[in-house]
Design an enzyme around this catalytic site. Structure first.
Site, PDB file in Angstrom:
ATOM      1  NE  ARG A 118       8.595  20.891  24.838  1.00 17.84           N
ATOM      2  CZ  ARG A 118       7.650  19.815  25.727  1.00 17.84           C
ATOM      3  NH1 ARG A 118       8.174  19.577  26.780  1.00 17.84           N
ATOM      4  NH2 ARG A 118       6.386  20.190  25.618  1.00 17.84           N
ATOM      5  NE  ARG A 148      10.576  19.386  32.577  1.00 16.39           N
ATOM      6  CZ  ARG A 148       9.786  18.709  32.622  1.00 16.39           C
ATOM      7  NH1 ARG A 148       9.107  18.483  33.888  1.00 16.39           N
ATOM      8  NH2 ARG A 148       9.106  18.373  31.554  1.00 16.39           N
ATOM      9  NE  ARG A 185      10.806  24.258  35.557  1.00 14.96           N
ATOM     10  CZ  ARG A 185      10.308  23.961  36.489  1.00 14.96           C
ATOM     11  NH1 ARG A 185      10.990  23.812  37.713  1.00 14.96           N
ATOM     12  NH2 ARG A 185       8.954  23.526  36.489  1.00 14.96           N
ATOM     13  CG  ASP A 219       4.287  25.607  26.288  1.00 14.49           C
ATOM     14  OD1 ASP A 219       5.100  24.452  26.460  1.00 14.49           O
ATOM     15  OD2 ASP A 219       2.940  25.263  26.161  1.00 14.49           O
ATOM     16  CE1 TYR A 267      -1.783  20.076  26.878  1.00  7.96           C
ATOM     17  CE2 TYR A 267      -1.597  20.298  24.566  1.00  7.96           C
ATOM     18  CZ  TYR A 267      -1.293  19.724  25.707  1.00  7.96           C
ATOM     19  OH  TYR A 267      -0.162  18.691  25.495  1.00  7.96           O
TER      20      TYR A 267
END
Ligand code: CP3
Length: 375
Positions: free
Chosen positions: A47, A51, A60, A97, A174
């Site tokens: 990652r 963020r 973003r 992703d 998921y």
């Protein structure tokens, strides 16, 4: 303190002699995966584009949403490059992703603000499984392949590019739960009650994962990582039946390319500590481990035939620069002498980490692992 300010001028001039000259390739990461000698231990961070970087948050915001960003190859390329412009990282990872694959299978991925990923049409019945097929990699998933091609061109040999996929089990979690889950109640109930249905689902996902990774390699990815984020929530019996089996199939069936273009396969799994010898025997070139095992023990369990990736506790990055350096030294020491170590966190970096601390870590790993005479 910034990455640059934390080092002395002497260290900088020393670094300059170690750093590949402009245009030359930094191939430490690929060399380590091949268990070849390196001038110092390569590092990248799961990652790494995310963020915790203000420039990521700015891009973003321009894209409007995370999916808007991931589905736009120019913007995906821009954020892939951001951490490399700040830190001396030894690999780039495609910005995307793992849930792009189920999205392309028709499940309708969306992100509810503050709630993480969700699917509009989760898999709930045998008929839902019947409807699933392997997506067209240059159709529904073309935006991913376009991003890989653009990033590879933009990198121009600076560092290798990592492509990735979720593991079949983690994607199935998921797809069945419809999003994140605390207890994985639906998918585990299915594993106990309707194992044949779950295997049918995992089989189609496995075919999709193999096609997805192969397409990324053909588009320019130079190493391929599978994230089995949720394998560790299974009992050993269920892990071997529903997670490991499909990782083994991927390791056996995935083409890696020929000669210098061979793309190593890295199997990362959170909670994979009990299964390291089986993962090492799968045929994958490397195994990625979390921070709940020391690398000397991981090395013993895996044997000499694979490289290891890991495994600093990601929360170490909340601690002071001195503590970060000390813990980085501990991880390097645990791996010990010899080739085949790619430094990383044991899981993804948290969004509220101070970016300067990442700089401290990257520089410490390179400095503390320098091997005079190599490279
Ligand atoms: O490593 C990298 O820099 C490459 C990019 C990458 C992302 N997701 C970007 C992302 C990678 C490799 C992933 C993989 C991924 N996605 C995994 C497996 C890795 C792991 O952490 O074990 C999983 C489980 C997902 C599913 C997913 N996507 C989650 C749980 C989230 C976080 C949701 C949240 O709000 O915290 C995402 C979104 C996501 N994927 C973000 C990023 C940078 C944050 C989205 C944002 O900008 O808000």
């Amino acid at each position: 303190m910034t990455n640059t300010e934390s080092r002395t001028a002497a260290e900088h001039s020393h670094d300059a002699t170690q750093r590949p000259t402009a245009g030359a390739k930094n191939d430490r990461y690929l060399r380590a995966l091949r268990r070849q000698p390196v001038d110092c231990t390569p590092i990248w961070i799961m990652r790494q584009a995310g963020r915790y970087l203000p420039e990521y948050r700015a891009t973003r915001a321009r894209a409007g949403s995370f999916l808007g960003l991931a589905k736009n190859p120019e913007l995906a390329c821009e954020v892939t490059m951001q951490p490399l412009d700040r830190f001396e990282l030894d690999a780039a990872i495609l910005f995307s992703d793992i849930l792009t694959v189920p999205d392309a299978m028709g499940l309708g991925l969306y992100f509810a603000e503050g709630e993480g990923p969700k699917f509009e049409r989760p898999v709930r019945s045998a008929a839902d499984i019947d409807r699933l097929g392997v997506p067209d990699m240059e159709g529904e998933l073309r935006y991913v392949m376009d991003a890989v091609r653009l990033i590879r061109r933009t990198l121009d040999g600076r560092v290798p590019l990592i492509g990735f996929s979720g593991s079949p089990w983690t994607l199935a979690c998921y797809m069945i739960e419809g999003g994140g889950s605390d207890n994985f109640a639906r998918i585990k109930a299915m594993a106990y009650e309707q194992p044949d249905q779950l295997h049918r689902l995992l089989e189609v996902i496995t075919r999709a994962v193999i096609a997805y990774l192969d397409a990324q390699r053909l588009a320019g990815a130079q190493a391929l990582q599978v994230f089995d984020t949720w394998g560790g929530v299974l009992s050993p019996t269920l892990y071997r039946e529903f997670s490991l089996r499909y990782l083994q199939q991927i390791a056996a069936a995935l083409p890696r390319g020929k000669g210098d273009d061979q793309a190593p396969l890295v199997l990362f799994g959170k909670g994979n500590r009990p299964y390291l010898s089986e993962l090492a025997a799968s045929g994958a070139e490397a195994v990625g481990v979390d921070w709940t095992i020391d690398l000397d023990e991981a090395r013993r369990r895996c044997g000499p035939g694979v490289a290891l990736q890991g495994n600093l506790d990601p929360t170490v990055l909340y601690a002071s620069p001195a503590a970060i350096e000390r813990e980085a030294a501990r991880v390097l020491e645990a791996f010990g002498p010899g080739d085949g170590h790619v430094f990383n966190l044991g899981h993804g970096i948290s969004p509220d980490v101070d970016p300067a601390h990442v700089g401290v870590l990257v520089d410490a790993v390179h400095r503390l692992s320098r091997r005079p005479g190599n490279g």
